[in-house]
Scaffold this active site. Sequence first.
Site, PDB file in Angstrom:
ATOM      1  N   ASP A 147       0.837  -1.198   0.000  1.00  0.00           N
ATOM      2  CA  ASP A 147       0.000   0.000   0.000  1.00  0.00           C
ATOM      3  C   ASP A 147       0.875   1.253   0.000  1.00  0.00           C
ATOM      4  O   ASP A 147       2.032   1.207   0.434  1.00  0.00           O
ATOM      5  CB  ASP A 147      -0.906   0.030   1.241  1.00  0.00           C
ATOM      6  CG  ASP A 147      -1.927  -1.095   1.204  1.00  0.00           C
ATOM      7  OD1 ASP A 147      -2.188  -1.626   0.114  1.00  0.00           O
ATOM      8  OD2 ASP A 147      -2.447  -1.429   2.281  1.00  0.00           O
TER       9      ASP A 147
HETATM   10  N1  URA Z   1      -1.387  -5.779   3.927  1.00  0.00           N
HETATM   11  C1  URA Z   1      -1.844  -4.502   3.884  1.00  0.00           C
HETATM   12  O1  URA Z   1      -2.893  -4.174   4.423  1.00  0.00           O
HETATM   13  N2  URA Z   1      -1.080  -3.599   3.240  1.00  0.00           N
HETATM   14  C2  URA Z   1       0.080  -3.894   2.646  1.00  0.00           C
HETATM   15  O2  URA Z   1       0.726  -3.017   2.079  1.00  0.00           O
HETATM   16  C3  URA Z   1       0.549  -5.214   2.704  1.00  0.00           C
HETATM   17  C4  URA Z   1      -0.218  -6.146   3.354  1.00  0.00           C
END
Ligand code: URA
Length: 242
Positions: free
Chosen positions: A105
């Site tokens: 993310d």
């Molecule tokens: N899980 C999430 O919520 N975000 C990420 O970036 C990776 C795993």
Amino acid sequence: MRLDKFLSLTGKASRSDASKAVRGGTVLVNGIPAKKADMNVDPDTDEIIFRGEVVTYRQYTYVMMHKPDGVVSATEDGREQTVLDLLPEEITRVRPALFPCGRLDKHTTGLMILTNNGQLSHRLLSPARHVDKTYEFSVKFPLSDEDVMALESGVDIGGYVTAPCKVVLDPPQPDERGRSGKITLHEGKYHQIKLMMEAQHNQITRLKRVTFGPLTLDPALAAGAWRMLTEEEIGMLEDAGK
Ligand code: URA
């Protein structure tokens, strides 16, 4: 291909280091010290020795990056800075083009592998391979033992029940318990950890990936920094994708 380009693509030296090494006589092409950094070499047939070490040409490029906060894991984005934007043109120009092996993310930091080996990337991300990824996390509210047990056995994140995973909380702080820890899972659903914490009526406040399969984020890489994977790390990644 130019000798200095070859050395920089293999991650042995930046172009300027390669030039310095050539001037210092420490780059041998077929046993003869190279005279010019821009000389042409054929990576498939020429033997190139850099500072006493044979440099082998790889068909594919593999980069380890410490993804910083606020950068998106895409190859292109009209508005946001991408992980590819953090690499020099020399690397982004390689063909096939590099792409992130899996997504983090925008606000997740940490270990990101970029490669142009589509097949290996596909295998590493395949749910059937069960490649573990470990994340350090912080959450808004303390996690109870029941929360940990629920997260570990699987929670419903909107019509999908997550596979078993491992959660290890950091030692309790004087007034706070279980606000941070590590979670290891082999799945990679969109926003998975965020949604898992939300399913426990909690909220992720920090998420950093520290391992991807056999690889650990190099502590020498500051946020935004990158380096080529070593031959050993590439071998470990290939084994994990077998
Ligand atoms: N899980 C999430 O919520 N975000 C990420 O970036 C990776 C795993």
